[in-house]
Each structure stands twice: as C-alpha cells, then as structure tokens.
Design an enzyme around this catalytic site. Structure first.
Site, PDB file in Angstrom:
ATOM      1  CE  LYS A 255      37.805  38.431  39.605  1.00 37.35           C
ATOM      2  NZ  LYS A 255      37.873  37.101  40.288  1.00 37.35           N
TER       3      LYS A 255
ATOM      4  CE  LYS B  41      39.446  37.415  36.183  1.00 37.84           C
ATOM      5  NZ  LYS B  41      39.222  36.573  37.238  1.00 37.84           N
TER       6      LYS B  41
END
Ligand code: PBG
Length: 326
Positions: A198, A251
């Site tokens: 992330k 992400k």
C-alpha cells in the site's frame, strides 16, 4: 502482400474475438466498499465520489441487500464513528459502528461475504493510522502500540461475524500479530487479506472525505510506501505472506499494475487490487463532462487489472459492473 501471419484474422468479428479473448471479468471478482456512519440519519452523498454515500446502519443494510440482489458477492466496510479519540477506542468497541454493521449484515443479508477494513485512522482524532506522538508538525506513529490496537480491532470484527479482515494500516508485524490474536480468540478460520503493498498516494484524496480520515497534521509517508519502490513492495508482501496473509492486495491500482503482475507471479496467492477513490473520481469527472464513456473506460480498466493478474478488484463500480456484465 504475401503474409503468412495476419493477426487481424482473429479480430474480424465479435465471435472470433470472443473465441480468443484471454481475460474475462466475472461478476464474483468485485468487492464493493461501503461507508457506514454513526453521524448520518440516512445517506449523505460524498461530493468527490458521485454515486457513493455515507450510510446509516439501516441504509447500509438496504444498500447491501440491493447490491447482493444485483449480484455483488462481497463488500468491505469502513466505519465513521460519532466520537474519535487518541486511542481509537471505537475501532475495537464491541458496539462500535462496524461491529454493529457486521452483525446487521450477517443477519439481514445471508450469503453476502462481509469483509472489514482494519485501520485506526477513521477512529483517531488526529486521523493517523496508529498511536501518534506529535512534535510540532511532525507526527510519529508508534508501530508496536498501534499493532496492539489493530489486533483488538480485527478480533472484534471477527467476533461480530466478519467473514474476512483486511488490515490497511501498514504497521510492521501486524499480520502475524493479528493472525495470533484471531487464533487465540478462536477465529482460526477467519482469513486475512493484507493490504500488503500500500503506497502513500495522492489518489486517496476523495476517500478521506468519505471516511473523514485525513490526517490533521503530517502525512502517511512514514508508514505507507514510497511510490518509487517495487523491490520494497515485494519484501513487504514476502513478510505478510510469512506472517500468515491468506490474500494480498496492491493499492492503488492503475499506477501500480507492474506490482500486481510481479506479486502474483512471485507469490501465487489470491491477489487483489484496490481501484481507489481518486481513480473513481477522475473517470466520474471526465464522464460527467462528456469526455469519457464511463462504462467502456471502466470495463477496459477492470480488464487491465485482471490481465495484470488480479483475482479480485475492490471497486466503487461493483454494482454498475453487475449491470454491465449481466
Ligand atoms: C485506511 C484506508 C484508506 C483507503 C483504504 N483504507 C485511506 C488511507 O490510507 O489514507 C483508501 C481507499 C481509497 O482511496 O479508495 N487507511
């Protein structure tokens, strides 16, 4: 011309193209994020994310029922508590906003897979993803103290009946600690989907309006990853896999497709990608201006995620996709 190979032969008709299509979109590939708030009476539109709203518990159940009826197989919940503090107490409260929402959904929408985002930012008065000490403008997020609270949060979600927990905080060692906490609590069957790679991203802007989780001071760069780093992302995933992650996530999506590919190839675990709020907002804005065809653009983007190796896609378009793929 005397050509032995004419690639266009296989593109001549829709039927031929369908015959040789390599990548498919299945209706079960999509996870719908939903925002449940203790502060709204019914639904409160999120201005930067047209079509997305903060929902009361009742509205959440209605929305989830309708989405499930459309074919949405799974949702991931984000909570907005009425009260925030510096210990994120409402993140792990037994009657917290997400815990109550999970119980309601498991009762009212049988068969819907209910996932929960495990993070502290929505519950902290300062908006950081962990226990934070401030020195002027500098925010120091303490790793180990934060992990303790994340474990309590994940266990409370499992106790409420969550089918899967998804830690999105990026603290070190949290997957192993959450696995141990779940197991000790008797939740050995609850899978963990780790937001493993992330990145600190400008694409999260609209989400922070929706979840009311923008940091009041400082940014998330000391815990979320530097967008320039791919090898580090592989190391992050390796750690999470070793610590017990059942699924891993990348992400944001569009700007990180190389990592979806490399992570899927290297680890072979079910791999998810999060098509984040900024990716949603930019296509919505362009479509509203008549500059892009929303349906065609989104289907192309989702195909790109799948082609890059994603098994699952978290997307605010999940309900639209059910219609488009019906
Ligand atoms: C919580 C969290 C964020 C997103 C998912 N979980 C925001 C952030 O890290 O600041 C972003 C999702 C999106 O932009 O759609 N930490």
């Amino acid at each position: 011309m005397n050509l032995l190979r004419r690639p266009r032969r296989l593109r001549a008709t829709p039927e031929l193209r369908a015959l040789v299509r390599e990548t498919s979109l299945g209706r079960e590939d999509f996870i719908l994020p939903l925002f449940v708030s203790e502060k709204v009476a019914d639904r409160e539109a999120v201005a930067s994310m047209p079509g997305v709203a903060q929902l009361s518990e009742k509205a959440l159940v209605e929305e989830a029922k309708a989405a499930h009826a459309d074919g949405v197989a799974s949702v991931i919940l984000f909570g907005i508590p009425a009260v925030k503090d510096e210990r994120a107490t409402q993140a792990f409260a037994e009657d917290g906003v997400v815990q109550r929402a999970v119980r309601a959904l498991k009762k009212e929408v049988p068969g819907l897979v209910v996932m929960t985002d495990v993070c502290l930012c929505e519950y902290m008065s300062h908006g950081h993803c962990g226990v934070t000490r401030f020195a002027g403008d500098h925010a120091h997020v303490e790793n180990d103290a934060s992990v303790e609270l994340l474990v309590k949060t994940a266990v409370s979600h499992a106790a409420a009946g969550a089918d899967l927990v998804a830690p999105s905080d990026m603290m070190d060692g949290r997957i192993g600690a959450i696995r141990a906490g779940l197991d000790a609590g008797g939740f050995t069957e609850t899978p963990i989907m780790s937001y493993a790679a992330k990145f600190a991203s400008a694409f999260y802007g609209p989400f922070r309006d929706a979840a009311e989780s923008a940091p009041k001071a400082g940014d998330r760069r000391s815990y979320q990853m530097d967008s320039a780093n791919a090898l580090e992302a592989l190391r992050e995933v390796e750690l999470d896999v070793a610590e017990g992650a059942d699924l891993v996530m990348v992400k944001p999506g569009l700007a990180y497709l190389d990592l979806v590919w490399r992570i899927k190839e290297r680890f072979g675990l079910p791999t998810a990608v999060y098509c984040v709020s900024g990716e949603y907002a930019m296509i919505k804005a362009a479509a509203a201006n008549g500059w892009l065809d929303e349906r065609a653009t989104v289907l192309e983007m989702m195909t790109g995620f799948r082609r890059a190796g994603a098994d699952l896609i978290v997307t605010y378009w999940a309900r639209d996709l059910m219609r488009w793929l019906a």
